[in-house]
Design a protein around this motif. Structure first.
Motif, PDB file in Angstrom:
ATOM      1  N   ALA A 131       0.863  -1.179   0.000  1.00  0.00           N
ATOM      2  CA  ALA A 131       0.000   0.000   0.000  1.00  0.00           C
ATOM      3  C   ALA A 131       0.900   1.229   0.000  1.00  0.00           C
ATOM      4  N   HIS A 132       0.514   2.240  -0.763  1.00  0.00           N
ATOM      5  CA  HIS A 132       1.346   3.436  -0.887  1.00  0.00           C
ATOM      6  C   HIS A 132       0.464   4.661  -0.671  1.00  0.00           C
ATOM      7  N   VAL A 133       0.444   5.146   0.549  1.00  0.00           N
ATOM      8  CA  VAL A 133      -0.413   6.259   0.926  1.00  0.00           C
ATOM      9  C   VAL A 133      -0.018   7.529   0.185  1.00  0.00           C
ATOM     10  N   GLN A 134       1.272   7.716  -0.020  1.00  0.00           N
ATOM     11  CA  GLN A 134       1.736   8.943  -0.685  1.00  0.00           C
ATOM     12  C   GLN A 134       1.333   8.963  -2.148  1.00  0.00           C
ATOM     13  N   VAL A 135       1.628   7.892  -2.872  1.00  0.00           N
ATOM     14  CA  VAL A 135       1.301   7.843  -4.291  1.00  0.00           C
ATOM     15  C   VAL A 135      -0.210   7.826  -4.504  1.00  0.00           C
ATOM     16  N   GLY A 136      -0.914   7.029  -3.712  1.00  0.00           N
ATOM     17  CA  GLY A 136      -2.358   6.930  -3.872  1.00  0.00           C
ATOM     18  C   GLY A 136      -3.111   8.134  -3.358  1.00  0.00           C
ATOM     19  N   ALA A 137      -2.467   8.935  -2.510  1.00  0.00           N
ATOM     20  CA  ALA A 137      -3.078  10.151  -1.945  1.00  0.00           C
ATOM     21  C   ALA A 137      -4.404   9.845  -1.263  1.00  0.00           C
ATOM     22  N   TYR A 138      -4.412   8.761  -0.476  1.00  0.00           N
ATOM     23  CA  TYR A 138      -5.637   8.398   0.236  1.00  0.00           C
ATOM     24  C   TYR A 138      -5.364   8.241   1.722  1.00  0.00           C
ATOM     25  N   ASP A 139      -6.434   8.354   2.490  1.00  0.00           N
ATOM     26  CA  ASP A 139      -6.370   8.148   3.931  1.00  0.00           C
ATOM     27  C   ASP A 139      -6.424   6.645   4.198  1.00  0.00           C
ATOM     28  N   PRO A 140      -5.405   6.072   4.845  1.00  0.00           N
ATOM     29  CA  PRO A 140      -5.449   4.629   5.103  1.00  0.00           C
ATOM     30  C   PRO A 140      -6.607   4.231   6.020  1.00  0.00           C
ATOM     31  N   VAL A 176     -11.106  -4.320   4.689  1.00  0.00           N
ATOM     32  CA  VAL A 176      -9.912  -4.914   4.077  1.00  0.00           C
ATOM     33  C   VAL A 176      -8.829  -5.124   5.130  1.00  0.00           C
ATOM     34  N   TRP A 177      -8.602  -4.101   5.968  1.00  0.00           N
ATOM     35  CA  TRP A 177      -7.606  -4.254   7.026  1.00  0.00           C
ATOM     36  C   TRP A 177      -8.012  -5.391   7.961  1.00  0.00           C
ATOM     37  N   GLY A 178      -9.303  -5.500   8.262  1.00  0.00           N
ATOM     38  CA  GLY A 178      -9.764  -6.591   9.105  1.00  0.00           C
ATOM     39  C   GLY A 178      -9.526  -7.948   8.462  1.00  0.00           C
ATOM     40  N   LEU A 179      -9.791  -8.035   7.163  1.00  0.00           N
ATOM     41  CA  LEU A 179      -9.567  -9.284   6.423  1.00  0.00           C
ATOM     42  C   LEU A 179      -8.094  -9.679   6.453  1.00  0.00           C
ATOM     43  N   LEU A 180      -7.221  -8.717   6.189  1.00  0.00           N
ATOM     44  CA  LEU A 180      -5.782  -9.006   6.153  1.00  0.00           C
ATOM     45  C   LEU A 180      -5.240  -9.324   7.538  1.00  0.00           C
ATOM     46  N   ILE A 210       3.674  -0.916   3.818  1.00  0.00           N
ATOM     47  CA  ILE A 210       2.961   0.330   3.575  1.00  0.00           C
ATOM     48  C   ILE A 210       3.906   1.528   3.646  1.00  0.00           C
ATOM     49  N   HIS A 211       3.898   2.307   2.582  1.00  0.00           N
ATOM     50  CA  HIS A 211       4.657   3.558   2.564  1.00  0.00           C
ATOM     51  C   HIS A 211       3.724   4.627   3.115  1.00  0.00           C
ATOM     52  N   CYS A 212       3.900   4.952   4.376  1.00  0.00           N
ATOM     53  CA  CYS A 212       3.036   5.940   5.021  1.00  0.00           C
ATOM     54  C   CYS A 212       3.832   7.038   5.715  1.00  0.00           C
ATOM     55  N   PRO A 229       2.492   9.374  10.982  1.00  0.00           N
ATOM     56  CA  PRO A 229       2.050   8.307  11.877  1.00  0.00           C
ATOM     57  C   PRO A 229       0.586   8.383  12.293  1.00  0.00           C
ATOM     58  N   GLU A 230      -0.022   9.561  12.253  1.00  0.00           N
ATOM     59  CA  GLU A 230      -1.376   9.693  12.802  1.00  0.00           C
ATOM     60  C   GLU A 230      -2.432   8.921  12.010  1.00  0.00           C
ATOM     61  N   PRO A 231      -2.502   9.053  10.672  1.00  0.00           N
ATOM     62  CA  PRO A 231      -3.532   8.309   9.943  1.00  0.00           C
ATOM     63  C   PRO A 231      -3.408   6.793  10.096  1.00  0.00           C
ATOM     64  N   ILE A 232      -2.186   6.265   9.948  1.00  0.00           N
ATOM     65  CA  ILE A 232      -2.033   4.815  10.077  1.00  0.00           C
ATOM     66  C   ILE A 232      -2.197   4.382  11.526  1.00  0.00           C
ATOM     67  N   GLY A 233      -1.925   5.274  12.466  1.00  0.00           N
ATOM     68  CA  GLY A 233      -2.171   4.970  13.869  1.00  0.00           C
ATOM     69  C   GLY A 233      -3.645   4.729  14.140  1.00  0.00           C
ATOM     70  N   ARG A 234      -4.523   5.448  13.419  1.00  0.00           N
ATOM     71  CA  ARG A 234      -5.956   5.224  13.570  1.00  0.00           C
ATOM     72  C   ARG A 234      -6.351   3.843  13.049  1.00  0.00           C
ATOM     73  N   VAL A 235      -5.697   3.400  11.986  1.00  0.00           N
ATOM     74  CA  VAL A 235      -5.951   2.051  11.465  1.00  0.00           C
ATOM     75  C   VAL A 235      -5.544   1.003  12.493  1.00  0.00           C
ATOM     76  N   LEU A 236      -4.369   1.166  13.074  1.00  0.00           N
ATOM     77  CA  LEU A 236      -3.869   0.183  14.042  1.00  0.00           C
ATOM     78  C   LEU A 236      -4.716   0.157  15.309  1.00  0.00           C
ATOM     79  N   ALA A 237      -5.257   1.290  15.693  1.00  0.00           N
ATOM     80  CA  ALA A 237      -6.125   1.308  16.868  1.00  0.00           C
ATOM     81  C   ALA A 237      -7.357   0.437  16.644  1.00  0.00           C
ATOM     82  N   ARG A 238      -7.832   0.356  15.409  1.00  0.00           N
ATOM     83  CA  ARG A 238      -8.992  -0.482  15.080  1.00  0.00           C
ATOM     84  C   ARG A 238      -8.600  -1.918  14.774  1.00  0.00           C
ATOM     85  N   HIS A 239      -7.364  -2.116  14.270  1.00  0.00           N
ATOM     86  CA  HIS A 239      -6.923  -3.451  13.844  1.00  0.00           C
ATOM     87  C   HIS A 239      -5.531  -3.732  14.419  1.00  0.00           C
TER      88      HIS A 239
END
Length: 319
Positions: free
Chosen positions: A160-169, A177-181, A190-192, A204-214
């Motif tokens: 996953a490439h947050v910078q290139v994709g310009a999306y919020d993880p 998807v994160w739950g499935l993986l 992940i390049h974040c 670190p903040e956006p991906i930190g929110r993902v990790l808090a859930r998964h």
């Protein structure tokens, strides 16, 4: 990095057809011997490199074109591609280095690309058995279905490439998807981090929110989270399945721009079972061997080097 350049890359790098191919081929053979001596001295059977790039040729050419223009984009720092070779030559060379397992890191920059890239990567893995079957994703309708299909088809790692994709993880489309993986235990490189150029959703903040859930998600933070090294070490210490790859970190090239903070080296040593070798081959502006020497000169000991260069990856992928 971004991949929005559209022109073809100029010739350059090893074996570029400029009349010095024989000399450059000899250099490649010499370097391969030095790489093999590096891991043989450590008593290893080879290397496991979790961050290498193989992708459709027309996509790779655009990536190279971006790096050819990178000097104008990154404060005049040039980024020559060291291994500007055909696909079969790149595969042969990484095998000559003694890399037992590598990846086909590829990523979409817009919706509608991921499934096509995944089909290409599945075919590449099928004809390249030492390449870990790699897949990718993008926050778009249908992402859960094609990620599930990839996992069920044998994908062993995602990119996953947050910078290139310009999306919020933490986009709600990616939450299942994160739950499935996480449930599948499939690692995601992940390049974040915000290097070499920050994006709206890097850091670190956006991906930190993902990790808090998964919290069981097996994230591998690319480039050690450069330049937010300390903050990503914090996340790795907080979440036991978070790992970091060494890609470009500690090299002369990276240290000039974003030096790793030396007071954090003891933390790097303590996380030695969750640091993985990554190189960015072939898209690096220096020889492959330099990444290995950059790790060695951290002076964290041979046991740490053995774990990083081989054992951690071998354990993660059951090699």
């Amino acid at each position: 990095m971004t991949v929005d350049a559209t022109r073809e890359a100029p010739e350059g790098g090893i074996g570029d057809g400029d009349g010095n191919a024989d000399v450059e081929a000899a250099d490649a053979v010499s370097e391969a011997a030095e790489v093999r001596r590096f891991w043989a001295r450590l008593g290893l059977p080879g290397l496991v490199d979790v961050h290498t790039h193989f992708m459709p040729e027309r996509v790779l050419r655009k990536v190279w074109a971006y790096f050819d223009a990178a000097g104008a984009m990154h404060n005049g720092v040039e980024w020559p591609i060291t291994y500007r070779l055909e696909e079969d030559e790149r595969v042969a060379l990484i095998r000559e280095f003694g890399v037992r397992a590598f990846t086909a890191m590829l990523y979409p920059h817009k919706a509608g690309m991921a499934q096509w890239l995944n089909q290409w990567a599945a075919d590449f893995a099928g004809r390249t058995p030492d390449c870990l079957h790699t897949s990718t994703l993008f926050p778009e309708p249908g992402v859960e279905a094609y990620v599930r299909e990839a996992v069920e088809s044998g994908a062993r790692i995602f990119k996953a490439h947050v910078q290139v994709g310009a999306y919020d993880p933490a986009d709600e489309l990616l939450d299942p998807v994160w739950g499935l993986l996480a449930e599948a235990g499939t690692p995601v490189v992940i390049h974040c981090g915000s290097g070499p150029a920050p994006g709206k959703h890097t850091g670190p903040e956006p991906i930190g929110r993902v990790l808090a859930r998964h919290p069981r998600l097996r994230l591998v933070i690319a480039h050690m989270g450069m330049p937010e090294y300390v903050e990503f070490l914090d996340l790795a210490e907080r979440y036991g399945e978070v790992r970091l790859d060494t890609t470009m970190s500690f090299t002369d090239f990276a240290e000039r721009m974003t030096p790793f903070p030396r007071p954090a080296l003891p933390r790097l040593a303590d996380l030695g079972d969750r640091i993985l070798l990554g190189s960015d081959f072939p898209n690096i502006p220096y020889p492959y061997l330099h990444q290995l020497h950059a790790l060695e000169r951290l002076d964290l000991g041979d046991a740490w080097l053995r774990a990083v260069c081989h054992d951690n990856g071998a354990r993660l992928f059951g090699l």
